[in-house]
Design a protein around this motif. Structure first.
Motif, PDB file in Angstrom:
ATOM      1  N   LEU A  80       0.836  -1.211   0.000  1.00 25.92           N
ATOM      2  CA  LEU A  80       0.000   0.000   0.000  1.00 25.92           C
ATOM      3  C   LEU A  80       0.866   1.254   0.000  1.00 25.92           C
ATOM      4  O   LEU A  80       0.521   2.266  -0.618  1.00 25.92           O
ATOM      5  CB  LEU A  80      -0.928  -0.005   1.223  1.00 25.92           C
ATOM      6  N   GLY A  83       2.077   2.647  -3.463  1.00 16.62           N
ATOM      7  CA  GLY A  83       1.136   3.382  -4.304  1.00 16.62           C
ATOM      8  C   GLY A  83       0.948   2.806  -5.685  1.00 16.62           C
ATOM      9  O   GLY A  83       0.356   3.451  -6.546  1.00 16.62           O
ATOM     10  N   PHE A  85      -0.393  -0.663  -7.838  1.00 17.12           N
ATOM     11  CA  PHE A  85      -1.167  -1.902  -7.751  1.00 17.12           C
ATOM     12  C   PHE A  85      -0.325  -3.116  -8.120  1.00 17.12           C
ATOM     13  O   PHE A  85      -0.341  -4.147  -7.431  1.00 17.12           O
ATOM     14  CB  PHE A  85      -2.376  -1.792  -8.669  1.00 17.12           C
ATOM     15  N   TYR A 141      -9.963  -6.419  -2.733  1.00 15.30           N
ATOM     16  CA  TYR A 141     -10.072  -5.476  -1.623  1.00 15.30           C
ATOM     17  C   TYR A 141      -9.098  -4.301  -1.671  1.00 15.30           C
ATOM     18  O   TYR A 141      -9.223  -3.360  -0.873  1.00 15.30           O
ATOM     19  CB  TYR A 141      -9.905  -6.218  -0.297  1.00 15.30           C
ATOM     20  N   THR A 142      -8.112  -4.341  -2.565  1.00 14.92           N
ATOM     21  CA  THR A 142      -7.154  -3.225  -2.627  1.00 14.92           C
ATOM     22  C   THR A 142      -7.242  -2.415  -3.914  1.00 14.92           C
ATOM     23  O   THR A 142      -6.653  -1.339  -3.991  1.00 14.92           O
ATOM     24  CB  THR A 142      -5.703  -3.728  -2.466  1.00 14.92           C
ATOM     25  N   SER A 143      -7.949  -2.929  -4.912  1.00 19.02           N
ATOM     26  CA  SER A 143      -7.997  -2.220  -6.207  1.00 19.02           C
ATOM     27  C   SER A 143      -8.557  -0.806  -6.065  1.00 19.02           C
ATOM     28  O   SER A 143      -8.078   0.125  -6.727  1.00 19.02           O
ATOM     29  CB  SER A 143      -8.819  -3.020  -7.218  1.00 19.02           C
ATOM     30  N   GLU A 144      -9.556  -0.640  -5.206  1.00 22.60           N
ATOM     31  CA  GLU A 144     -10.145   0.691  -5.022  1.00 22.60           C
ATOM     32  C   GLU A 144      -9.140   1.663  -4.413  1.00 22.60           C
ATOM     33  O   GLU A 144      -9.093   2.840  -4.787  1.00 22.60           O
ATOM     34  CB  GLU A 144     -11.381   0.589  -4.125  1.00 22.60           C
ATOM     35  N   TYR A 145      -8.310   1.157  -3.504  1.00 22.48           N
ATOM     36  CA  TYR A 145      -7.281   2.002  -2.892  1.00 22.48           C
ATOM     37  C   TYR A 145      -6.320   2.541  -3.944  1.00 22.48           C
ATOM     38  O   TYR A 145      -5.889   3.701  -3.887  1.00 22.48           O
ATOM     39  CB  TYR A 145      -6.506   1.205  -1.839  1.00 22.48           C
ATOM     40  N   PHE A 146      -5.970   1.696  -4.919  1.00 25.13           N
ATOM     41  CA  PHE A 146      -5.028   2.096  -5.965  1.00 25.13           C
ATOM     42  C   PHE A 146      -5.733   2.765  -7.158  1.00 25.13           C
ATOM     43  O   PHE A 146      -5.074   3.079  -8.159  1.00 25.13           O
ATOM     44  CB  PHE A 146      -4.250   0.878  -6.463  1.00 25.13           C
ATOM     45  N   HIS A 147      -7.054   2.922  -7.048  1.00 24.58           N
ATOM     46  CA  HIS A 147      -7.856   3.506  -8.128  1.00 24.58           C
ATOM     47  C   HIS A 147      -7.698   2.707  -9.422  1.00 24.58           C
ATOM     48  O   HIS A 147      -7.557   3.260 -10.523  1.00 24.58           O
ATOM     49  CB  HIS A 147      -7.457   4.973  -8.371  1.00 24.58           C
ATOM     50  N   GLU A 148      -7.690   1.390  -9.260  1.00 20.82           N
ATOM     51  CA  GLU A 148      -7.569   0.491 -10.396  1.00 20.82           C
ATOM     52  C   GLU A 148      -8.806  -0.412 -10.454  1.00 20.82           C
ATOM     53  O   GLU A 148      -9.431  -0.714  -9.434  1.00 20.82           O
ATOM     54  CB  GLU A 148      -6.328  -0.399 -10.264  1.00 20.82           C
ATOM     55  N   TYR A 150     -10.323  -4.116 -11.059  1.00 24.02           N
ATOM     56  CA  TYR A 150      -9.815  -5.477 -10.915  1.00 24.02           C
ATOM     57  C   TYR A 150     -10.734  -6.446 -11.635  1.00 24.02           C
ATOM     58  O   TYR A 150     -11.903  -6.595 -11.296  1.00 24.02           O
ATOM     59  CB  TYR A 150      -9.718  -5.870  -9.436  1.00 24.02           C
TER      60      TYR A 150
END
Length: 314
Positions: A80, A83, A85, A141-148, A150
């Motif tokens: 994370l 920054g 993905f 669960y992490t794609s939204e954090y990286f604005h990607e 999935y």
């Protein structure tokens, strides 16, 4: 010597792929790895050794907790922070793939329990499906954090089954056959170092010459900063692995030393194979942490091995 071979294989593989359009992946490379890296370590392993998993169940459970809970959690935090993905996904993939083709070599060098070491390798390979499921959930669960966005990659169920057959079942059967051919067994054991070095060179050259691996040139051209970010992330990850392993495992126990090596080493060859199928999902930068893991893990393991041998002698 081994690090030089690895670096040379990586460079030549990328160059070959760049000049001649690269290879298309074949599962035969996994069979080759199983027969040349894993099979020679199995000559002294007996079927009755399976009972060691119960005898040393606390060691096994400790290893599972560290490899599938603690290390993935660390990888998520570091990922994370990058920054990116793809880098985060590559780091996470390393965290859920324990051991590797050379783990039995390090276990033997550390005078650890080789029979338990092989059984832990078997358990970890049986857990490849779990590792792929964890990678899938990581993407969700992490794609939204990286604005990607999935999109789930290819179904890896059959791939996991193939890994089990090619890296465990076939090498074990081959080792049982060769045990009855004493001259061949003695030759393999006497030339184990040469066979291992040649095998590692061929495998790495092949994997870096794959068509999918050529996308690394695009990162160098358009996002070179990701190279430095990934390198720092991998160093931080291996540093954390060592600190956790040093605290968790008892170095005076041959069984815990075997589990220790299944934690400080990652199955980077398998990670590279899986990542070549996953870059369409996570991005080309997913290859970067795995590429740097090749450069970092070998000298890192060699240094730890030297330290352990001094401790054993004392």
């Amino acid at each position: 010597m081994k690090l030089t071979l690895i670096f040379l294989a990586m460079v030549l593989g990328l160059l070959y792929g760049h000049l001649y359009n690269g290879f298309i992946f074949s599962s035969k490379i996994c069979l080759f790895a199983g027969l040349t890296l894993i099979m020679p370590t199995l000559f002294k392993v007996k079927l009755r050794d399976i009972t060691l998993l119960y005898t040393h169940k606390n060691v096994m459970l400790k290893g599972l907790l560290v490899n599938y809970v603690v290390l993935p959690s660390i990888a998520v935090l570091i990922g994370l922070a990058t920054g990116n993905f793809g880098i985060a996904a590559g780091l996470f993939l390393l965290s859920v793939l324990s051991g590797g083709g050379m783990v039995m070599h390090w276990i033997k060098t550390a005078q650890a329990d080789t029979s338990l070491g092989f059984l832990l390798l078997l358990v970890n390979l049986l857990s490849v499906s779990l590792s792929l499921l964890m990678l899938h959930n990581f993407g969700i669960y992490t794609s939204e954090y990286f604005h990607e966005s999935y999109l789930d990659g290819p179904n890896m169920g059959s791939f996991a089954k193939g890994i089990l057959i090619l890296l465990i079942i076939v090498p074990f059967i081959a080792s049982r056959v060769i045990i009855f051919i004493k001259p061949l067994q003695e030759f393999i054991e006497n030339q184990k170092s040469i066979i291992s070095n040649a095998s590692i060179f061929i495998i790495i050259f092949y994997l870096f010459a794959l068509q999918n691996s050529q996308t690394l040139f695009e990162i160098y051209d358009f996002e070179p900063e990701l190279i430095y970010i990934s390198f720092i992330a991998v160093i931080a990850f291996y540093g954390a692995i060592y600190l956790v392993s040093k605290r968790v495992y008892n170095k005076n126990s041959p069984q815990e030393r075997a589990a220790f090596w299944h934690t400080v080493t990652r199955y980077i060859t398998l990670a590279l194979v899986i990542s070549t199928f996953s870059i369409g999902t996570f991005g080309t930068s997913m290859l970067l942490p795995i590429m740097f893991a090749y450069i970092i893990q070998i000298p890192f393991s060699a240094k730890i091995s030297q330290m352990q041998q001094k401790e054993i002698e004392q």
